[in-house]
Design a protein around this motif. Sequence first.
Motif, PDB file in Angstrom:
ATOM      1  N   CYS A  37       0.861  -1.182   0.000  1.00 59.39           N
ATOM      2  CA  CYS A  37       0.000   0.000   0.000  1.00 59.39           C
ATOM      3  C   CYS A  37       0.897   1.232   0.000  1.00 59.39           C
ATOM      4  CB  CYS A  37      -0.926   0.007   1.213  1.00 59.39           C
ATOM      5  SG  CYS A  37      -0.103   0.208   2.788  1.00 59.39           S
ATOM      6  N   ASP A  38       0.285   2.384  -0.182  1.00 61.55           N
ATOM      7  CA  ASP A  38       1.004   3.644  -0.057  1.00 61.55           C
ATOM      8  C   ASP A  38       1.123   3.915   1.446  1.00 61.55           C
ATOM      9  OD1 ASP A  38       1.664   6.368   0.261  1.00 61.55           O
ATOM     10  OD2 ASP A  38       0.762   6.866  -1.676  1.00 61.55           O
ATOM     11  N   ARG A  39       2.293   3.654   1.991  1.00 65.31           N
ATOM     12  CA  ARG A  39       2.488   3.704   3.439  1.00 65.31           C
ATOM     13  C   ARG A  39       2.123   5.065   4.030  1.00 65.31           C
ATOM     14  NH1 ARG A  39       5.617   4.648   7.803  1.00 65.31           N
ATOM     15  NH2 ARG A  39       6.232   2.905   9.119  1.00 65.31           N
ATOM     16  N   SER A  40       2.571   6.138   3.409  1.00 65.37           N
ATOM     17  CA  SER A  40       2.307   7.465   3.971  1.00 65.37           C
ATOM     18  C   SER A  40       0.817   7.794   3.929  1.00 65.37           C
ATOM     19  CB  SER A  40       3.118   8.543   3.253  1.00 65.37           C
ATOM     20  OG  SER A  40       2.717   8.666   1.909  1.00 65.37           O
ATOM     21  N   ARG A 117     -11.564   8.342   3.458  1.00 68.15           N
ATOM     22  CA  ARG A 117     -12.352   7.438   2.609  1.00 68.15           C
ATOM     23  C   ARG A 117     -11.796   7.413   1.188  1.00 68.15           C
ATOM     24  NH1 ARG A 117     -18.809   7.039   2.338  1.00 68.15           N
ATOM     25  NH2 ARG A 117     -18.497   5.253   3.705  1.00 68.15           N
ATOM     26  N   HIS A 118     -11.420   8.576   0.663  1.00 69.63           N
ATOM     27  CA  HIS A 118     -10.868   8.638  -0.692  1.00 69.63           C
ATOM     28  C   HIS A 118      -9.584   7.804  -0.791  1.00 69.63           C
ATOM     29  CE1 HIS A 118      -9.700  10.204  -4.591  1.00 69.63           C
ATOM     30  NE2 HIS A 118      -8.511  10.467  -4.068  1.00 69.63           N
ATOM     31  N   ILE A 119      -8.712   7.926   0.192  1.00 68.10           N
ATOM     32  CA  ILE A 119      -7.455   7.169   0.189  1.00 68.10           C
ATOM     33  C   ILE A 119      -7.740   5.667   0.248  1.00 68.10           C
ATOM     34  CG2 ILE A 119      -5.370   6.637   1.524  1.00 68.10           C
ATOM     35  CD1 ILE A 119      -5.372   9.650   2.350  1.00 68.10           C
ATOM     36  N   VAL A 120      -8.635   5.264   1.130  1.00 64.53           N
ATOM     37  CA  VAL A 120      -8.966   3.838   1.250  1.00 64.53           C
ATOM     38  C   VAL A 120      -9.560   3.332  -0.063  1.00 64.53           C
ATOM     39  CG1 VAL A 120     -10.467   2.188   2.427  1.00 64.53           C
ATOM     40  CG2 VAL A 120      -9.200   3.885   3.759  1.00 64.53           C
ATOM     41  N   ILE A 142     -11.635  -1.907   5.217  1.00 60.13           N
ATOM     42  CA  ILE A 142     -11.436  -3.212   4.574  1.00 60.13           C
ATOM     43  C   ILE A 142     -10.610  -2.976   3.311  1.00 60.13           C
ATOM     44  CG2 ILE A 142     -12.514  -5.243   3.538  1.00 60.13           C
ATOM     45  CD1 ILE A 142     -14.975  -4.658   5.279  1.00 60.13           C
ATOM     46  N   LEU A 143      -9.458  -3.629   3.261  1.00 59.93           N
ATOM     47  CA  LEU A 143      -8.550  -3.488   2.125  1.00 59.93           C
ATOM     48  C   LEU A 143      -8.336  -4.839   1.460  1.00 59.93           C
ATOM     49  CD1 LEU A 143      -5.846  -1.331   3.908  1.00 59.93           C
ATOM     50  CD2 LEU A 143      -7.430  -0.528   2.157  1.00 59.93           C
ATOM     51  N   PRO A 144      -8.288  -4.839   0.127  1.00 61.47           N
ATOM     52  CA  PRO A 144      -7.917  -6.100  -0.535  1.00 61.47           C
ATOM     53  C   PRO A 144      -6.498  -6.447  -0.140  1.00 61.47           C
ATOM     54  CG  PRO A 144      -7.974  -4.296  -2.119  1.00 61.47           C
ATOM     55  CD  PRO A 144      -8.451  -3.751  -0.810  1.00 61.47           C
ATOM     56  N   GLN A 145      -6.237  -7.713   0.070  1.00 56.93           N
ATOM     57  CA  GLN A 145      -4.935  -8.134   0.564  1.00 56.93           C
ATOM     58  C   GLN A 145      -3.978  -8.388  -0.591  1.00 56.93           C
ATOM     59  OE1 GLN A 145      -3.127  -7.731   2.884  1.00 56.93           O
ATOM     60  NE2 GLN A 145      -2.996  -9.438   4.261  1.00 56.93           N
ATOM     61  N   THR A 146      -2.902  -7.637  -0.595  1.00 55.94           N
ATOM     62  CA  THR A 146      -1.798  -7.861  -1.509  1.00 55.94           C
ATOM     63  C   THR A 146      -0.573  -8.078  -0.644  1.00 55.94           C
ATOM     64  OG1 THR A 146      -2.824  -6.325  -3.073  1.00 55.94           O
ATOM     65  CG2 THR A 146      -0.533  -6.927  -3.471  1.00 55.94           C
ATOM     66  N   PHE A 147       0.001  -9.254  -0.722  1.00 53.02           N
ATOM     67  CA  PHE A 147       1.110  -9.610   0.157  1.00 53.02           C
ATOM     68  C   PHE A 147       2.450  -9.285  -0.500  1.00 53.02           C
ATOM     69  CE2 PHE A 147      -2.253 -12.584   1.401  1.00 53.02           C
ATOM     70  CZ  PHE A 147      -2.335 -12.270   2.743  1.00 53.02           C
ATOM     71  N   VAL A 148       3.426  -9.065   0.353  1.00 49.53           N
ATOM     72  CA  VAL A 148       4.800  -8.916  -0.080  1.00 49.53           C
ATOM     73  C   VAL A 148       5.458 -10.287   0.047  1.00 49.53           C
ATOM     74  CG1 VAL A 148       7.004  -7.820   0.432  1.00 49.53           C
ATOM     75  CG2 VAL A 148       4.881  -6.549   0.750  1.00 49.53           C
ATOM     76  N   ASP A 149       6.137 -10.728  -0.968  1.00 48.11           N
ATOM     77  CA  ASP A 149       6.829 -12.027  -0.911  1.00 48.11           C
ATOM     78  C   ASP A 149       8.195 -11.903  -0.293  1.00 48.11           C
ATOM     79  OD1 ASP A 149       4.719 -13.410  -2.044  1.00 48.11           O
ATOM     80  OD2 ASP A 149       5.417 -12.966  -4.077  1.00 48.11           O
TER      81      ASP A 149
END
Length: 149
Positions: A37-40, A117-120, A142-149
Amino acid sequence: RLGDVLGELQHDFAVQLKKKNISLEIMELSTLDPMVCDRSRMKQVLSNLVGNAIKFTNFKGTIKVDVVQEPQSMTIKIVDNGIGIEREDIPHIFERFYKADRSRGYEGTGLGLAIARHIVQSHGGSLSVESQIGEGSEFRIILPQTFVD
């Protein structure tokens, strides 16, 4: 790692939490997988929600942050035992410049929740709230899960 971001927020808000004697309880997050995600921007969302929880929680209150990680999504809950939100205000609190109950004299522009809300949503997720007057509020990301390998 979400735990890192929430740890930073605990540090960032330490003075406000101490001033109101509010307990910020963050579940153990070290077992969660890192997500993309965009951490900031995600920190901005969480900062807004935790900051609002502090603002609208009375002296000696409690704020809890809980995360549920599922195979396809991650749900982040920020729950407080604050003043709550009037039922008629709930459909509008994510609108730009909307401020619930202006008579209470709380500062702010009315943009924080709209931006959050816009960022999410830009991350493909959703932001919602459930609230009861005098009992508190629960904001749910609720965020779709994208994992880091």
